[in-house]
Design a protein around this motif. Sequence first.
Motif, PDB file in Angstrom:
ATOM      1  N   ILE A 248       0.939  -1.036   0.035  1.00 52.84           N
ATOM      2  CA  ILE A 248       0.092   0.027  -0.066  1.00 52.84           C
ATOM      3  C   ILE A 248       0.872   1.270   0.036  1.00 52.84           C
ATOM      4  O   ILE A 248       1.696   1.273   1.015  1.00 52.84           O
ATOM      5  CB  ILE A 248      -0.788   0.056   1.027  1.00 52.84           C
ATOM      6  CG1 ILE A 248      -2.081  -0.917   0.990  1.00 52.84           C
ATOM      7  CG2 ILE A 248      -1.540   1.221   1.173  1.00 52.84           C
ATOM      8  CD1 ILE A 248      -3.024  -1.120   2.487  1.00 52.84           C
ATOM      9  N   GLN A 249       0.688   2.220  -0.957  1.00 51.11           N
ATOM     10  CA  GLN A 249       1.687   3.448  -1.128  1.00 51.11           C
ATOM     11  C   GLN A 249       0.856   4.607  -0.829  1.00 51.11           C
ATOM     12  O   GLN A 249       1.435   5.663  -0.908  1.00 51.11           O
ATOM     13  CB  GLN A 249       2.269   3.283  -2.590  1.00 51.11           C
ATOM     14  CG  GLN A 249       3.124   2.192  -2.557  1.00 51.11           C
ATOM     15  CD  GLN A 249       3.791   2.051  -3.941  1.00 51.11           C
ATOM     16  OE1 GLN A 249       3.496   2.815  -4.708  1.00 51.11           O
ATOM     17  NE2 GLN A 249       4.560   1.200  -4.193  1.00 51.11           N
ATOM     18  N   GLY A 250      -0.456   4.364  -0.566  1.00 49.12           N
ATOM     19  CA  GLY A 250      -1.195   5.679  -0.113  1.00 49.12           C
ATOM     20  C   GLY A 250      -1.621   6.410  -1.706  1.00 49.12           C
ATOM     21  O   GLY A 250      -1.026   6.213  -2.625  1.00 49.12           O
ATOM     22  N   ASP A 251      -2.550   7.383  -1.296  1.00 49.24           N
ATOM     23  CA  ASP A 251      -3.088   8.492  -2.139  1.00 49.24           C
ATOM     24  C   ASP A 251      -2.477   9.648  -1.886  1.00 49.24           C
ATOM     25  O   ASP A 251      -3.239  10.390  -1.139  1.00 49.24           O
ATOM     26  CB  ASP A 251      -4.589   8.330  -2.611  1.00 49.24           C
ATOM     27  CG  ASP A 251      -5.169   9.120  -3.774  1.00 49.24           C
ATOM     28  OD1 ASP A 251      -4.227   9.744  -4.253  1.00 49.24           O
ATOM     29  OD2 ASP A 251      -6.175   9.330  -3.726  1.00 49.24           O
ATOM     30  N   GLY A 252      -1.436  10.263  -2.438  1.00 48.32           N
ATOM     31  CA  GLY A 252      -1.009  11.311  -2.079  1.00 48.32           C
ATOM     32  C   GLY A 252      -0.405  11.191  -0.633  1.00 48.32           C
ATOM     33  O   GLY A 252       0.517  10.352  -0.143  1.00 48.32           O
ATOM     34  N   ASN A 253      -0.859  11.894   0.345  1.00 54.65           N
ATOM     35  CA  ASN A 253      -0.599  12.096   1.868  1.00 54.65           C
ATOM     36  C   ASN A 253      -1.798  11.344   2.796  1.00 54.65           C
ATOM     37  O   ASN A 253      -1.611  11.274   3.851  1.00 54.65           O
ATOM     38  CB  ASN A 253      -0.185  13.219   2.343  1.00 54.65           C
ATOM     39  CG  ASN A 253      -1.499  14.293   2.507  1.00 54.65           C
ATOM     40  OD1 ASN A 253      -2.627  14.036   1.648  1.00 54.65           O
ATOM     41  ND2 ASN A 253      -1.728  14.989   3.168  1.00 54.65           N
ATOM     42  N   ARG A 254      -2.607  10.518   1.780  1.00 56.02           N
ATOM     43  CA  ARG A 254      -3.716   9.739   2.558  1.00 56.02           C
ATOM     44  C   ARG A 254      -3.545   8.324   2.479  1.00 56.02           C
ATOM     45  O   ARG A 254      -3.110   8.051   1.168  1.00 56.02           O
ATOM     46  CB  ARG A 254      -4.992  10.398   2.106  1.00 56.02           C
ATOM     47  CG  ARG A 254      -5.248  11.732   2.483  1.00 56.02           C
ATOM     48  CD  ARG A 254      -6.497  12.126   1.936  1.00 56.02           C
ATOM     49  NE  ARG A 254      -7.717  11.122   2.116  1.00 56.02           N
ATOM     50  CZ  ARG A 254      -8.408  11.385   3.404  1.00 56.02           C
ATOM     51  NH1 ARG A 254      -7.918  12.305   4.418  1.00 56.02           N
ATOM     52  NH2 ARG A 254      -9.264  10.558   3.641  1.00 56.02           N
ATOM     53  N   LEU A 255      -3.996   7.554   3.435  1.00 57.93           N
ATOM     54  CA  LEU A 255      -4.033   6.287   3.167  1.00 57.93           C
ATOM     55  C   LEU A 255      -5.552   5.421   2.975  1.00 57.93           C
ATOM     56  O   LEU A 255      -5.696   4.689   2.226  1.00 57.93           O
ATOM     57  CB  LEU A 255      -3.535   5.463   4.624  1.00 57.93           C
ATOM     58  CG  LEU A 255      -2.007   5.460   5.035  1.00 57.93           C
ATOM     59  CD1 LEU A 255      -1.701   5.196   6.339  1.00 57.93           C
ATOM     60  CD2 LEU A 255      -1.342   4.508   3.725  1.00 57.93           C
ATOM     61  N   ASN A 256      -6.561   6.445   3.700  1.00 59.38           N
ATOM     62  CA  ASN A 256      -7.685   6.105   3.362  1.00 59.38           C
ATOM     63  C   ASN A 256      -8.271   4.696   3.639  1.00 59.38           C
ATOM     64  O   ASN A 256      -8.821   3.678   3.172  1.00 59.38           O
ATOM     65  CB  ASN A 256      -8.164   6.281   1.729  1.00 59.38           C
ATOM     66  CG  ASN A 256      -9.827   6.171   1.837  1.00 59.38           C
ATOM     67  OD1 ASN A 256     -10.563   6.256   2.524  1.00 59.38           O
ATOM     68  ND2 ASN A 256     -10.173   6.059   0.521  1.00 59.38           N
ATOM     69  N   ALA A 257      -7.450   4.142   4.957  1.00 55.14           N
ATOM     70  CA  ALA A 257      -7.664   2.885   5.430  1.00 55.14           C
ATOM     71  C   ALA A 257      -8.881   2.163   5.534  1.00 55.14           C
ATOM     72  O   ALA A 257      -9.046   1.143   5.035  1.00 55.14           O
ATOM     73  CB  ALA A 257      -6.941   2.683   6.724  1.00 55.14           C
ATOM     74  N   ARG A 258      -9.889   2.765   5.922  1.00 50.13           N
ATOM     75  CA  ARG A 258     -11.461   2.322   6.079  1.00 50.13           C
ATOM     76  C   ARG A 258     -12.055   2.576   4.723  1.00 50.13           C
ATOM     77  O   ARG A 258     -13.331   1.951   4.498  1.00 50.13           O
ATOM     78  CB  ARG A 258     -12.131   3.411   7.098  1.00 50.13           C
ATOM     79  CG  ARG A 258     -11.384   3.162   8.454  1.00 50.13           C
ATOM     80  CD  ARG A 258     -12.092   3.850   9.552  1.00 50.13           C
ATOM     81  NE  ARG A 258     -11.587   3.757  10.859  1.00 50.13           N
ATOM     82  CZ  ARG A 258     -12.117   4.349  11.849  1.00 50.13           C
ATOM     83  NH1 ARG A 258     -13.291   4.721  11.874  1.00 50.13           N
ATOM     84  NH2 ARG A 258     -11.626   4.245  12.987  1.00 50.13           N
ATOM     85  N   GLY A 259     -11.416   3.063   3.690  1.00 50.56           N
ATOM     86  CA  GLY A 259     -12.402   3.174   2.462  1.00 50.56           C
ATOM     87  C   GLY A 259     -12.306   1.904   1.605  1.00 50.56           C
ATOM     88  O   GLY A 259     -11.515   1.140   1.863  1.00 50.56           O
ATOM     89  N   ASP A 260     -13.291   1.615   0.824  1.00 48.19           N
ATOM     90  CA  ASP A 260     -13.553   0.455  -0.008  1.00 48.19           C
ATOM     91  C   ASP A 260     -12.454   0.657  -0.980  1.00 48.19           C
ATOM     92  O   ASP A 260     -12.228   1.483  -1.669  1.00 48.19           O
ATOM     93  CB  ASP A 260     -14.820   0.653  -0.656  1.00 48.19           C
ATOM     94  CG  ASP A 260     -16.242   0.318   0.411  1.00 48.19           C
ATOM     95  OD1 ASP A 260     -15.638   0.021   1.372  1.00 48.19           O
ATOM     96  OD2 ASP A 260     -17.210   0.612  -0.022  1.00 48.19           O
ATOM     97  N   ALA A 261     -11.782  -0.354  -1.169  1.00 45.32           N
ATOM     98  CA  ALA A 261     -10.699  -0.508  -2.279  1.00 45.32           C
ATOM     99  C   ALA A 261     -11.311  -0.877  -3.643  1.00 45.32           C
ATOM    100  O   ALA A 261     -12.417  -1.663  -3.736  1.00 45.32           O
ATOM    101  CB  ALA A 261      -9.482  -1.545  -2.073  1.00 45.32           C
ATOM    102  N   THR A 262     -10.886  -0.255  -4.614  1.00 51.86           N
ATOM    103  CA  THR A 262     -11.404  -0.620  -6.154  1.00 51.86           C
ATOM    104  C   THR A 262     -10.933  -1.930  -6.628  1.00 51.86           C
ATOM    105  O   THR A 262     -10.004  -2.485  -6.030  1.00 51.86           O
ATOM    106  CB  THR A 262     -11.245   0.497  -7.100  1.00 51.86           C
ATOM    107  OG1 THR A 262      -9.692   0.475  -7.267  1.00 51.86           O
ATOM    108  CG2 THR A 262     -11.676   1.674  -6.582  1.00 51.86           C
ATOM    109  N   ARG A 263     -11.325  -2.466  -7.750  1.00 57.64           N
ATOM    110  CA  ARG A 263     -11.003  -3.823  -8.192  1.00 57.64           C
ATOM    111  C   ARG A 263      -9.503  -3.555  -8.705  1.00 57.64           C
ATOM    112  O   ARG A 263      -8.594  -4.426  -8.342  1.00 57.64           O
ATOM    113  CB  ARG A 263     -11.893  -4.208  -9.209  1.00 57.64           C
ATOM    114  CG  ARG A 263     -13.103  -5.038  -8.760  1.00 57.64           C
ATOM    115  CD  ARG A 263     -13.999  -5.331  -9.673  1.00 57.64           C
ATOM    116  NE  ARG A 263     -13.765  -5.800 -10.845  1.00 57.64           N
ATOM    117  CZ  ARG A 263     -13.774  -7.314 -10.832  1.00 57.64           C
ATOM    118  NH1 ARG A 263     -14.016  -8.065  -9.857  1.00 57.64           N
ATOM    119  NH2 ARG A 263     -13.292  -7.961 -11.991  1.00 57.64           N
TER     120      ARG A 263
END
Length: 276
Positions: A248-263
């Motif tokens: 996991i490399q994050g989206d910019g400076n966010r991890l969005n850990a609880r967010g649904d991951a896309t396929r």
Amino acid sequence: TEAEREALEALKAAAQTLLDRIAEVAAEITRITESVNGYDIDTVTSDDKAAIEQLITDIDALLNGNNLTEAEREALEALKAAAQTLLDRIAENLKPTEDVCKPFIDIDQNAWYHAGVHYMIENGMMNGVGNGRFAPDGTLTRAMLVTILYRQAGSPSVEGKTNPFTDAQKGYYADAVTWAYAHKITKGATETTFEPDAPATREQIATILYRREGEPEVKQDLSAFSDADQITGYARAAMQWAVAEKIIQGDGNRLNARGDATRAEIATMLMRYLSK
């Protein structure tokens, strides 16, 4: 005399400037060496491309703008060659692959996710969703996630094993959930439910992979991510591990850990994990 004193001070200043330059060059070579050596040929991805290109630019600046020793020049040339090899691997991974991706009308051959999606399709771990679509921006359920890992493990027999989840006793995913539970890869959503149809979140994916890896001890600073405090308690160690392993490399400076991951995101994460 005053003239001699001034001349001596000028010589001292020039010598110090030379020493500072030598120290600065040495520090820069050390930084570049550590950066290049931090990448792995088998896990480097398009996400790393810009940083590696900048390293090559920095190397060229050192080679062209400093009076280097022969040893320093040879070391920098070797680092440049290593960095170029990494870029070549990225370019190879990004090459459009017609055989497995062409049937899907919604897969962009030049998208950031192409290598991951291609890897998962080619290895039989992900399929389309029907009507010629792969749905890279769609979600993947928890049942689908453990099924992918179960298939990758060779779909071993679960005869004699059970799982305690009332909502995972039947269906295509029942054996996969039983296998994952038996190997302590998943503990379910609760003690008696698995929630197979719920979308898999990033921290859930990290946790499942972390447990599959044997929960190794890792200390990874997550302070660079502004939302690191949003990680659910049970998943913190797993997220630290996933970031440390560049899964996991994050989206910019966010991890969005609880967010649904896309396929597409899941395909990329699984490629990074399974091919490391």
